[in-house]
Design a protein around this motif. Sequence first.
Motif, PDB file in Angstrom:
ATOM      1  N   UNK A  53      51.120  23.245 -22.142  1.00  0.00           N
ATOM      2  CA  UNK A  53      51.361  23.521 -23.551  1.00  0.00           C
ATOM      3  C   UNK A  53      52.406  22.561 -24.086  1.00  0.00           C
ATOM      4  N   UNK A  54      52.177  22.029 -25.283  1.00  0.00           N
ATOM      5  CA  UNK A  54      53.153  21.124 -25.880  1.00  0.00           C
ATOM      6  C   UNK A  54      53.011  21.133 -27.392  1.00  0.00           C
ATOM      7  N   UNK A  55      54.129  20.959 -28.057  1.00  0.00           N
ATOM      8  CA  UNK A  55      54.075  20.778 -29.503  1.00  0.00           C
ATOM      9  C   UNK A  55      53.375  19.452 -29.792  1.00  0.00           C
ATOM     10  N   UNK A  56      52.847  19.248 -30.993  1.00  0.00           N
ATOM     11  CA  UNK A  56      52.139  17.995 -31.291  1.00  0.00           C
ATOM     12  C   UNK A  56      52.956  16.740 -30.974  1.00  0.00           C
ATOM     13  N   UNK A  57      54.226  16.741 -31.326  1.00  0.00           N
ATOM     14  CA  UNK A  57      55.057  15.566 -31.041  1.00  0.00           C
ATOM     15  C   UNK A  57      55.218  15.341 -29.545  1.00  0.00           C
ATOM     16  N   UNK A 103      50.429  23.392 -29.175  1.00  0.00           N
ATOM     17  CA  UNK A 103      50.896  24.722 -29.573  1.00  0.00           C
ATOM     18  C   UNK A 103      52.227  24.572 -30.283  1.00  0.00           C
ATOM     19  N   UNK A 104      52.546  25.530 -31.131  1.00  0.00           N
ATOM     20  CA  UNK A 104      53.851  25.470 -31.764  1.00  0.00           C
ATOM     21  C   UNK A 104      54.907  26.085 -30.845  1.00  0.00           C
ATOM     22  N   UNK A 105      56.167  25.946 -31.228  1.00  0.00           N
ATOM     23  CA  UNK A 105      57.256  26.427 -30.387  1.00  0.00           C
ATOM     24  C   UNK A 105      57.160  27.916 -30.097  1.00  0.00           C
ATOM     25  N   UNK A 150      57.642  21.996 -24.444  1.00  0.00           N
ATOM     26  CA  UNK A 150      56.657  21.673 -23.411  1.00  0.00           C
ATOM     27  C   UNK A 150      56.777  22.673 -22.261  1.00  0.00           C
ATOM     28  N   UNK A 151      55.625  23.122 -21.752  1.00  0.00           N
ATOM     29  CA  UNK A 151      55.593  24.055 -20.621  1.00  0.00           C
ATOM     30  C   UNK A 151      54.345  23.783 -19.795  1.00  0.00           C
ATOM     31  N   UNK A 152      54.474  23.941 -18.493  1.00  0.00           N
ATOM     32  CA  UNK A 152      53.397  23.592 -17.561  1.00  0.00           C
ATOM     33  C   UNK A 152      53.185  24.698 -16.550  1.00  0.00           C
ATOM     34  N   UNK A 153      51.944  25.169 -16.454  1.00  0.00           N
ATOM     35  CA  UNK A 153      51.554  26.003 -15.319  1.00  0.00           C
ATOM     36  C   UNK A 153      50.995  25.039 -14.286  1.00  0.00           C
ATOM     37  N   UNK A 154      51.783  24.783 -13.265  1.00  0.00           N
ATOM     38  CA  UNK A 154      51.479  23.694 -12.336  1.00  0.00           C
ATOM     39  C   UNK A 154      50.669  24.168 -11.144  1.00  0.00           C
ATOM     40  N   UNK A 155      49.960  23.229 -10.548  1.00  0.00           N
ATOM     41  CA  UNK A 155      49.337  23.492  -9.254  1.00  0.00           C
ATOM     42  C   UNK A 155      50.445  23.675  -8.228  1.00  0.00           C
ATOM     43  N   UNK A 156      50.196  24.425  -7.151  1.00  0.00           N
ATOM     44  CA  UNK A 156      51.240  24.670  -6.159  1.00  0.00           C
ATOM     45  C   UNK A 156      51.810  23.376  -5.592  1.00  0.00           C
ATOM     46  N   UNK A 157      53.085  23.417  -5.288  1.00  0.00           N
ATOM     47  CA  UNK A 157      53.786  22.285  -4.696  1.00  0.00           C
ATOM     48  C   UNK A 157      53.670  22.370  -3.180  1.00  0.00           C
ATOM     49  N   UNK A 158      53.188  21.325  -2.552  1.00  0.00           N
ATOM     50  CA  UNK A 158      53.074  21.312  -1.095  1.00  0.00           C
ATOM     51  C   UNK A 158      54.461  21.323  -0.474  1.00  0.00           C
TER      52      UNK A 158
END
Length: 265
Positions: free
Chosen positions: A56-60, A78-80, A96-104
């Motif tokens: 997810x990230x704002x347009x900028x 997405x908006x704030x 900005x927010x990230x649902x990340x893949x698991x970290x090895x």
Amino acid sequence: MSSHNERNAPWNARGRRPFPQGSRRSDPTGDDWLWGWHPVTAALANPRRDAPLHLLATPDQAKRLEERFGRLPALEAADNAAIARALPAGAVHQGVALKAAPLALVALEDFAPARGAVLLMLDQVTDPQNVGAVLRSAAAFGAVGVVLQDRHAPRLTGALAKAAAGAVEAVPAVYVVNLSRALETLEGLGWRAVGLDGAAERGLAEVLDGGPVVLVLGSEGEGLRRLVAEHCDELAKIPMPGGFESLNVSAAAAVALYEAARPRT
């Protein structure tokens, strides 16, 4: 830290090998969110992670991300307010927010004992801000990794990752069930364990010899637990001529890492 495990590890979606995983419990990061510019961009740049699950990230900020990383299929503008709703209350996400893949994660056996190598072990340090700050210092001073207890340590996501400012991606981590047994394993591999204890007779500078060392730090309230301390080869203190009784665990880790990084003959 390469090993036969790394050579046989499967290639990820980016065509690169992850760090060797070895024998360990399931990844404690799960599918939790990362937020903030530095944690998110470090995760996107990390070859140890597969493609992001949701971004997810704002347009900028979306524009900045695609300028840096190219097209990101998981990216959603997405908006704030919408980003904030996906995260814990009070998360400072910087758009900005990230649902990340698991970290090895690595295994203890993947930490090669070389002269000057430093490992960190945290004994029931449970505050995500503290652990994140410790990881940041570990990355700054070149520690080869950090050992955490799986039931008494936070996940490598969320507030911890925000406090670490990208260091989660730079410092390999291993979660173990029992720290005392982990110290036995590391000793068998050629590591020497030094526990930090304000009541110790000798200072850290006197104890370090330039060999591969595990610096073991306990929680601020309790310090090292008895069995963990007994499994250290030596206990040492950080001299404090100012007379103040103790340091925050993240500050103590930074001082200890600086001392350990100093060249020794």
